[in-house]
Design a protein around this motif. Sequence first.
Motif, PDB file in Angstrom:
ATOM      1  N   GLN A 214      74.221 -24.349 -53.954  1.00  0.00           N
ATOM      2  CA  GLN A 214      74.711 -25.717 -54.042  1.00  0.00           C
ATOM      3  C   GLN A 214      76.113 -25.842 -53.465  1.00  0.00           C
ATOM      4  O   GLN A 214      76.440 -26.838 -52.797  1.00  0.00           O
ATOM      5  N   ALA A 215      76.958 -24.840 -53.707  1.00  0.00           N
ATOM      6  CA  ALA A 215      78.311 -24.864 -53.140  1.00  0.00           C
ATOM      7  C   ALA A 215      78.256 -24.841 -51.610  1.00  0.00           C
ATOM      8  O   ALA A 215      79.026 -25.545 -50.937  1.00  0.00           O
ATOM      9  N   LEU A 216      77.346 -24.043 -51.044  1.00  0.00           N
ATOM     10  CA  LEU A 216      77.195 -23.995 -49.587  1.00  0.00           C
ATOM     11  C   LEU A 216      76.761 -25.355 -49.036  1.00  0.00           C
ATOM     12  O   LEU A 216      77.251 -25.807 -47.993  1.00  0.00           O
TER      13      LEU A 216
ATOM     14  N   GLU B 294      86.163 -22.294 -45.084  1.00  0.00           N
ATOM     15  CA  GLU B 294      84.867 -22.662 -45.681  1.00  0.00           C
ATOM     16  C   GLU B 294      84.426 -21.637 -46.727  1.00  0.00           C
ATOM     17  O   GLU B 294      83.933 -21.988 -47.802  1.00  0.00           O
ATOM     18  N   ILE B 295      84.615 -20.355 -46.392  1.00  0.00           N
ATOM     19  CA  ILE B 295      84.240 -19.293 -47.327  1.00  0.00           C
ATOM     20  C   ILE B 295      85.038 -19.433 -48.618  1.00  0.00           C
ATOM     21  O   ILE B 295      84.492 -19.349 -49.724  1.00  0.00           O
ATOM     22  N   GLN B 296      86.350 -19.660 -48.469  1.00  0.00           N
ATOM     23  CA  GLN B 296      87.205 -19.787 -49.647  1.00  0.00           C
ATOM     24  C   GLN B 296      86.813 -21.008 -50.481  1.00  0.00           C
ATOM     25  O   GLN B 296      86.789 -20.951 -51.716  1.00  0.00           O
ATOM     26  N   LYS B 297      86.486 -22.092 -49.805  1.00  0.00           N
ATOM     27  CA  LYS B 297      86.117 -23.314 -50.514  1.00  0.00           C
ATOM     28  C   LYS B 297      84.838 -23.106 -51.321  1.00  0.00           C
ATOM     29  O   LYS B 297      84.735 -23.557 -52.470  1.00  0.00           O
ATOM     30  N   VAL B 298      83.847 -22.441 -50.721  1.00  0.00           N
ATOM     31  CA  VAL B 298      82.587 -22.150 -51.427  1.00  0.00           C
ATOM     32  C   VAL B 298      82.857 -21.281 -52.652  1.00  0.00           C
ATOM     33  O   VAL B 298      82.362 -21.556 -53.749  1.00  0.00           O
ATOM     34  N   GLU B 299      83.659 -20.244 -52.465  1.00  0.00           N
ATOM     35  CA  GLU B 299      83.993 -19.351 -53.578  1.00  0.00           C
ATOM     36  C   GLU B 299      84.700 -20.105 -54.690  1.00  0.00           C
ATOM     37  O   GLU B 299      84.399 -19.923 -55.887  1.00  0.00           O
ATOM     38  N   ASP B 300      85.611 -20.986 -54.326  1.00  0.00           N
ATOM     39  CA  ASP B 300      86.354 -21.766 -55.323  1.00  0.00           C
ATOM     40  C   ASP B 300      85.418 -22.683 -56.125  1.00  0.00           C
ATOM     41  O   ASP B 300      85.570 -22.830 -57.338  1.00  0.00           O
ATOM     42  N   ILE B 301      84.462 -23.312 -55.430  1.00  0.00           N
ATOM     43  CA  ILE B 301      83.531 -24.216 -56.126  1.00  0.00           C
ATOM     44  C   ILE B 301      82.703 -23.440 -57.146  1.00  0.00           C
ATOM     45  O   ILE B 301      82.526 -23.879 -58.295  1.00  0.00           O
ATOM     46  N   VAL B 302      82.195 -22.276 -56.741  1.00  0.00           N
ATOM     47  CA  VAL B 302      81.379 -21.469 -57.664  1.00  0.00           C
ATOM     48  C   VAL B 302      82.203 -21.079 -58.892  1.00  0.00           C
ATOM     49  O   VAL B 302      81.749 -21.225 -60.033  1.00  0.00           O
ATOM     50  N   ASN B 303      83.430 -20.597 -58.667  1.00  0.00           N
ATOM     51  CA  ASN B 303      84.269 -20.191 -59.798  1.00  0.00           C
ATOM     52  C   ASN B 303      84.650 -21.375 -60.684  1.00  0.00           C
ATOM     53  O   ASN B 303      84.752 -21.245 -61.908  1.00  0.00           O
ATOM     54  N   GLU B 304      84.829 -22.532 -60.049  1.00  0.00           N
ATOM     55  CA  GLU B 304      85.142 -23.746 -60.821  1.00  0.00           C
ATOM     56  C   GLU B 304      83.994 -24.083 -61.777  1.00  0.00           C
ATOM     57  O   GLU B 304      84.209 -24.395 -62.947  1.00  0.00           O
ATOM     58  N   LYS B 305      82.763 -23.996 -61.286  1.00  0.00           N
ATOM     59  CA  LYS B 305      81.605 -24.313 -62.118  1.00  0.00           C
ATOM     60  C   LYS B 305      81.383 -23.268 -63.207  1.00  0.00           C
ATOM     61  O   LYS B 305      80.889 -23.570 -64.285  1.00  0.00           O
TER      62      LYS B 305
ATOM     63  N   GLY C 122      80.964 -14.767 -65.134  1.00  0.00           N
ATOM     64  CA  GLY C 122      82.177 -14.022 -64.816  1.00  0.00           C
ATOM     65  C   GLY C 122      82.784 -14.459 -63.495  1.00  0.00           C
ATOM     66  O   GLY C 122      82.377 -15.458 -62.900  1.00  0.00           O
ATOM     67  N   ASP C 123      83.746 -13.707 -63.003  1.00  0.00           N
ATOM     68  CA  ASP C 123      84.431 -14.051 -61.756  1.00  0.00           C
ATOM     69  C   ASP C 123      83.526 -13.764 -60.557  1.00  0.00           C
ATOM     70  O   ASP C 123      82.893 -12.713 -60.485  1.00  0.00           O
ATOM     71  N   PHE C 124      83.522 -14.698 -59.612  1.00  0.00           N
ATOM     72  CA  PHE C 124      82.664 -14.605 -58.432  1.00  0.00           C
ATOM     73  C   PHE C 124      83.523 -14.373 -57.200  1.00  0.00           C
ATOM     74  O   PHE C 124      84.506 -15.086 -56.971  1.00  0.00           O
ATOM     75  N   LYS C 125      83.159 -13.372 -56.376  1.00  0.00           N
ATOM     76  CA  LYS C 125      83.952 -13.042 -55.201  1.00  0.00           C
ATOM     77  C   LYS C 125      83.041 -12.801 -54.001  1.00  0.00           C
ATOM     78  O   LYS C 125      82.133 -11.956 -54.037  1.00  0.00           O
ATOM     79  N   ILE C 126      83.255 -13.538 -52.900  1.00  0.00           N
ATOM     80  CA  ILE C 126      82.513 -13.311 -51.653  1.00  0.00           C
ATOM     81  C   ILE C 126      83.167 -12.166 -50.901  1.00  0.00           C
ATOM     82  O   ILE C 126      84.356 -12.215 -50.576  1.00  0.00           O
ATOM     83  N   GLN C 127      82.407 -11.118 -50.637  1.00  0.00           N
ATOM     84  CA  GLN C 127      82.938  -9.948 -49.940  1.00  0.00           C
ATOM     85  C   GLN C 127      82.781 -10.043 -48.431  1.00  0.00           C
ATOM     86  O   GLN C 127      83.619  -9.558 -47.673  1.00  0.00           O
TER      87      GLN C 127
END
Length: 608
Positions: free
Chosen positions: A466-468, A502-513, A578-583
Amino acid sequence: MTANELRSKYIEFFKSKNHVEISGQSLIPENDPSVLFTTAGMHPLVPYLLGEKHPAGTRLTDYQKCVRTGDIDEVGDPSHLTCFEMLGNWSLGDYFKKESIAYSYEFLTSPKWLGLDPKKLSVTVFAGDESAPRDEEAASYWKENGMPEDKIAYLPASDNWWAAGPTGPCGPDTEIFYWVGEGLPPEGSNKGTDSKNWLEIWNNVFMQFNRIDEKTLEKLPKQNVDTGMGLERTNCILQGKTSVYLTEVFQPIIKAIEALSGYTYGTDEEKDRSVRIIADHERAAVFIIGDPKGISPSNVGAGYVLRRLIRRAVRHGMKLGIEKAFLAEVAGAVIDNFKCAYPELETNREKICRELTAEEDKFRITLKKGEAEFQKLLPNLMKNPKKIISGKVAYNLYETYGFPLELTQELGAENGFTVDTDGFKEAERKHQEASKSADAGQAKGGLAEQSDVATKYHTATHLLQQALINVLGDQVAQKGSNINNERMRFDFTFDRPMTKEEIQKVEDIVNEKIKEDLPVTMEIKTLEEAKAEGARALFASKYGEQVKVYTVGRDVKNDWFSKEVCGGPHVQHTAQIGDFKIQKEQSSSAGVRRIRAVISGGLPLENS
C-alpha cells in the motif's frame, strides 16, 4: 477416460461427499522459504492444516499443478515427471481414517466412478516403531472395504510416515498401488513383496500426532487428512498404457517434437528417452514461466531450476538432431493442450515463447564457450600419458558450462582421449545426493516454517504494497514475495528504479502505520464483495464462495490503510511488527522491481 475427464470426475465425487472445490495455487509458493516450488497440494493449505479456519469449511478438494526436481535425473523413464498434477481432498478436523479410506476405495472401484478391478489394488500401512504403534486401525478399515489381508503391506516409517519436520505435526499414511504386471497379481503379492509391478497412485496422510521430541508423540486435538492422487499415473492406468507419455497428456507435445526432429517416437530407446525428457521439461518450463507469479531463468533458486530444465531440453533436442531454436514451437503444443484447465498459459503465451527462445539462444552461446574452455584445458590434458579425461573435469565442464558428457567424449576422442565415465557418474551422484538432501529438507519445512517473525513479515508485505501504491501510483501490483525469519523480499510491477527519496518515503509510511498500532482484522466474504469494498486480490483463490479479507486500520469511520484477500497468517495489530527497514531496491526482471527489507523488535504476538 481422458485426463480432463479424470480431473472432473475426481472433483465431482468429492463434491458429492460434501467437499467444497477450491482452486489450485501458484507454482511459486508465497511467503514460504522452505520450498522453491509448490511440490504438493498441501503446501497452499499449510495455515489451515495448522489449525487456522478455512473460509470454505472443513472438507476441501482441488487439483494442483506441482513441480519436483529432487529426482530430475530419473526423468525419462515411463513414469517419473518433473511437472505433474495432483488431485487432492482434505479433512480439516472433520472425518478421519475410516471415511478417508472408504472414499478412496469407492472412487477407485465403483463402476460409477473409475471402475478399477479391486483385484489389482494393494495398499501399504505403517508397520509401527518405538514411538508409534502399528496402524491396525487403517488396516482394519481397508479390510472392511474388501481389501484382502495379503494385499496389505506393513512398511516402516521411511515408507509410511509423514512428518512436517523433526518436531510438529506428523502421522502414518496409507499408500494405494495398482498392479502393472501381466494378468492378475499372484497371491501374496503386494508392494512389500514385489515393488517392481506395483505403481503408486494415491497417498492418504493421517496427521494424527504432534512430535514433541525424538521419542515423544502426543495426539493432536484436531486430526487432519491430506491426500494426493497423481493425475498422470492414474490416467495412464485407466487407458491401459505402459507409459504416461503414451497418453493424450503428452502425445501432442511428442508429435511436435517428432515434426521438428524427423524422428518417430518408439523406434529407438535412447532417442525415446530424449523425447520424453524434452516433453517433460518443456511442460515444466511452460507451467513455471506461464504461472501468474511466473519467474524467468536465472542463476539462483527457482530461476536456476528453470534454467536447468530448459538447457537439458535443448541438449536432448540436439541429440535428436534439432539444430535450430525449437522450444517456443513445442511450447505452443503444451499451451494448446492445457489452456482449458490452466487459462493463464494462453494469457502468457507470448511471454512464455519469448523467455524460452531467449534462454535457448543464450545456452547455444554457452555451449560454444564450453567448447572454448575445453580447448583451454587441452594443453594440460595432453600431459596425461594415459590420455584419460577425469570424471571430475568432465563433470565440472557439465556443471559450470552445461557442457554435455557426450560432447566432452566427442572432443576428447578427436584428440585421442577417453573420458572416465564412472568418475563422471560418481561426481554426478554426489551432486545429486546433496541436491536431494537439500530438497528433502526443504520439502519437510512446509509446516515447520510458520513462526511469529514470519507472521510479522507477512503483515509487513501488506503495509509495503500500500505504501508503494501511495508513493508510486496504481501501476504497482505485487508479483510475488518470499519470507523467512531473517528478511522479506517483495516483487512488484514498476518500470524504472525508485529514487532514494521514494524509497525513504515508502519506508517512512510503513513505519508510521506500525507506530500508529492499527488493528488488523479478518472477515470472510465472497470475492465479489471483497473487490467491491476495494480489497486487492491479485493472487486471490476461489475458496468455494468465500475468501478471507484482511484489513489494516479499520476505525469507527470505516477508514482503512490496507485491504487484501489473503490466506494469512497476520499480526493482531501493527505495533507487533517492529521497526521496518528497506535494505535494497533492484531489478527482478523486465518491468518488475524487487525490495529486500528487514524488521526488528516489535511487540509479542498474542496467543503465540
